[in-house]
Write a protein that holds these residues in place. Structure first.
Motif, PDB file in Angstrom:
ATOM      1  N   ASP A  45       2.119  60.761 -16.280  1.00 20.25           N
ATOM      2  CA  ASP A  45       1.507  59.949 -17.329  1.00 20.25           C
ATOM      3  C   ASP A  45       1.730  60.576 -18.696  1.00 20.25           C
ATOM      4  O   ASP A  45       2.116  59.895 -19.662  1.00 20.25           O
ATOM      5  N   ARG A  46       1.521  61.870 -18.810  1.00 21.13           N
ATOM      6  CA  ARG A  46       1.694  62.546 -20.105  1.00 21.13           C
ATOM      7  C   ARG A  46       3.161  62.535 -20.535  1.00 21.13           C
ATOM      8  O   ARG A  46       3.473  62.338 -21.721  1.00 21.13           O
ATOM      9  N   SER A  47       4.064  62.738 -19.594  1.00 17.42           N
ATOM     10  CA  SER A  47       5.499  62.765 -19.934  1.00 17.42           C
ATOM     11  C   SER A  47       5.972  61.405 -20.427  1.00 17.42           C
ATOM     12  O   SER A  47       6.713  61.308 -21.419  1.00 17.42           O
ATOM     13  N   ILE A  48       5.549  60.347 -19.744  1.00 11.07           N
ATOM     14  CA  ILE A  48       5.951  58.997 -20.149  1.00 11.07           C
ATOM     15  C   ILE A  48       5.396  58.660 -21.522  1.00 11.07           C
ATOM     16  O   ILE A  48       6.086  58.074 -22.373  1.00 11.07           O
ATOM     17  N   ASN A  49       4.159  59.042 -21.778  1.00 14.10           N
ATOM     18  CA  ASN A  49       3.552  58.771 -23.085  1.00 14.10           C
ATOM     19  C   ASN A  49       4.271  59.529 -24.194  1.00 14.10           C
ATOM     20  O   ASN A  49       4.524  58.973 -25.278  1.00 14.10           O
ATOM     21  N   ILE A  50       4.616  60.769 -23.942  1.00  6.95           N
ATOM     22  CA  ILE A  50       5.334  61.558 -24.959  1.00  6.95           C
ATOM     23  C   ILE A  50       6.705  60.956 -25.237  1.00  6.95           C
ATOM     24  O   ILE A  50       7.116  60.803 -26.403  1.00  6.95           O
ATOM     25  N   PHE A  51       7.422  60.569 -24.182  1.00  7.13           N
ATOM     26  CA  PHE A  51       8.767  60.020 -24.361  1.00  7.13           C
ATOM     27  C   PHE A  51       8.743  58.685 -25.109  1.00  7.13           C
ATOM     28  O   PHE A  51       9.504  58.472 -26.057  1.00  7.13           O
ATOM     29  N   THR A  52       7.855  57.800 -24.693  1.00  5.12           N
ATOM     30  CA  THR A  52       7.819  56.479 -25.326  1.00  5.12           C
ATOM     31  C   THR A  52       7.314  56.553 -26.762  1.00  5.12           C
ATOM     32  O   THR A  52       7.826  55.861 -27.651  1.00  5.12           O
ATOM     33  N   LEU A  53       6.315  57.390 -27.011  1.00  2.00           N
ATOM     34  CA  LEU A  53       5.826  57.544 -28.385  1.00  2.00           C
ATOM     35  C   LEU A  53       6.886  58.179 -29.280  1.00  2.00           C
ATOM     36  O   LEU A  53       6.993  57.832 -30.468  1.00  2.00           O
ATOM     37  N   SER A  54       7.682  59.079 -28.726  1.00  2.00           N
ATOM     38  CA  SER A  54       8.763  59.679 -29.510  1.00  2.00           C
ATOM     39  C   SER A  54       9.819  58.647 -29.859  1.00  2.00           C
ATOM     40  O   SER A  54      10.325  58.606 -30.990  1.00  2.00           O
ATOM     41  N   SER A  55      10.166  57.783 -28.892  1.00  2.00           N
ATOM     42  CA  SER A  55      11.192  56.780 -29.146  1.00  2.00           C
ATOM     43  C   SER A  55      10.757  55.748 -30.170  1.00  2.00           C
ATOM     44  O   SER A  55      11.562  55.281 -30.983  1.00  2.00           O
ATOM     45  N   ILE A  56       9.471  55.386 -30.165  1.00  2.00           N
ATOM     46  CA  ILE A  56       8.996  54.381 -31.115  1.00  2.00           C
ATOM     47  C   ILE A  56       8.713  54.993 -32.487  1.00  2.00           C
ATOM     48  O   ILE A  56       8.612  54.268 -33.485  1.00  2.00           O
ATOM     49  N   SER A  57       8.605  56.310 -32.556  1.00  2.00           N
ATOM     50  CA  SER A  57       8.311  56.959 -33.836  1.00  2.00           C
ATOM     51  C   SER A  57       9.543  57.054 -34.728  1.00  2.00           C
ATOM     52  O   SER A  57       9.410  57.151 -35.954  1.00  2.00           O
TER      53      SER A  57
END
Length: 318
Positions: free
Chosen positions: A132-144
């Motif tokens: 869960d934490r890894s997916i959130n970090i990856f997706t938030l990084s891509s949208i940032s």
């Protein structure tokens, strides 16, 4: 059924009014541009007589309200006039470009929607774990990151270094479908990375909000596995916000492709808009902006209708 039909008519009326306001803004913004359009097209060496004749040919000597009504009436019937740059019919110019943009949006949606919903379900199922934490970090990084930055990183990795996909999405009507998909993969992947985070996080939040509901607790007490609880009991009741965010992101995939199309030199409506701005082809710019507005308003209407269709309780005031 009558309530849903009434809601659709209300949303449609509101959408038409919004489109009218947007059309006024588009036309007014063009009117407020500095300089004389006829003089800019003909150049500084043109004589006043030539400029006056060209202004009459373009209809610029008419009052603004008359030109607006003529433009709006033509747009309502699909007649956007002629391009100032090459004299071609704007409907002909836009037809192929719009089809290319819709194809790119559909390509990205086919990848992004199952990926986002699947990751959202897995993140809710394995909440507060490393996954869960890894997916959130990856997706938030891509949208940032802005779209052009993501696009250039993908070009550097997958085109320059790996040499797997072409960096320029140059397609035409004679390009075979498989070659189109290969050439369009990088722009589609860029759009996928941009919109996946929003849909994934909304799916995760919608599922988690329902996990504390009494009927979910009852399903757990019956001994049902977490996968069945989420897919069979939580997901159907969480469809309204998920469908809403998917429809809004579909609107973004069509209206927000300008930067991506320019980076990959993709022959879509966004690229046509940028080229027309650089050439000061105002009639084409107005037509492209109006089409983008229509698409965005239409998908907002679809989002409202589908949300209520999956959750009829939204029809009733609390």
């Amino acid at each position: 059924m009558q309530l849903i039909l009434k809601m659709i008519l209300q949303r449609l009326g509101l959408g038409l009014f919004t489109l009218f306001v947007v059309s006024v803004i588009i036309f007014s913004a063009v009117e407020l541009l500095p300089g004389d359009l006829a003089q800019e097209i003909l150049g500084q060496s043109a004589t006043p007589e030539t400029v006056a004749a060209f202004r009459h040919e373009l209809g610029l000597d008419k009052p603004a309200i008359v030109r607006y009504m003529e433009w709006l009436g033509g747009a309502a019937t699909g007649d956007f006039g002629k391009s100032l740059a090459n004299g071609r019919e704007i409907a002909e110019l836009i037809g192929t470009r719009l089809a290319n943009t819709l194809l790119l949006a559909a390509y990205a949606a086919v990848i992004a929607i199952p990926l986002a919903v699947g990751l959202g379900l897995l993140a809710a199922l394995y909440r507060n774990t490393w996954f869960d934490r890894s997916i959130n970090i990856f997706t938030l990084s891509s949208i940032s990151f802005p779209e052009f930055f993501v696009a250039y990183i993908l070009i550097l990795w997958l085109s320059v270094h790996a040499g797997v996909f072409p960096s320029i999405a140059n397609i035409n009507e004679s390009t075979p479908l498989w070659d189109r998909l290969i050439r369009m993969f990088l722009p589609a992947l860029t759009l996928t990375l941009v919109v996946t985070a929003h849909m994934m996080r909304m799916t995760r939040a919608a599922i988690i909000n329902l996990l504390a509901a009494p009927y979910i607790e009852m399903a757990r007490l019956k001994g049902l596995p977490p996968r069945v609880v989420i897919l069979k009991h939580a997901l159907p009741n969480a469809l309204a916000p998920i469908i809403n965010v998917i429809a809004l992101n579909m609107a973004y995939l069509i209206t927000g492709v300008v930067v991506v199309e320019v980076v990959f030199v993709y022959p879509g409506l966004g690229q046509l808009l940028v080229d027309s701005v650089s050439k000061r082809d105002i009639t084409v710019v107005q037509a492209c902006c109006l089409i983008f507005a229509v698409v965005y308003i239409l998908f907002n209407l679809i989002a409202d209708v589908l949300s209520i269709a999956t959750n009829p309780r939204l029809l009733h005031k609390k």
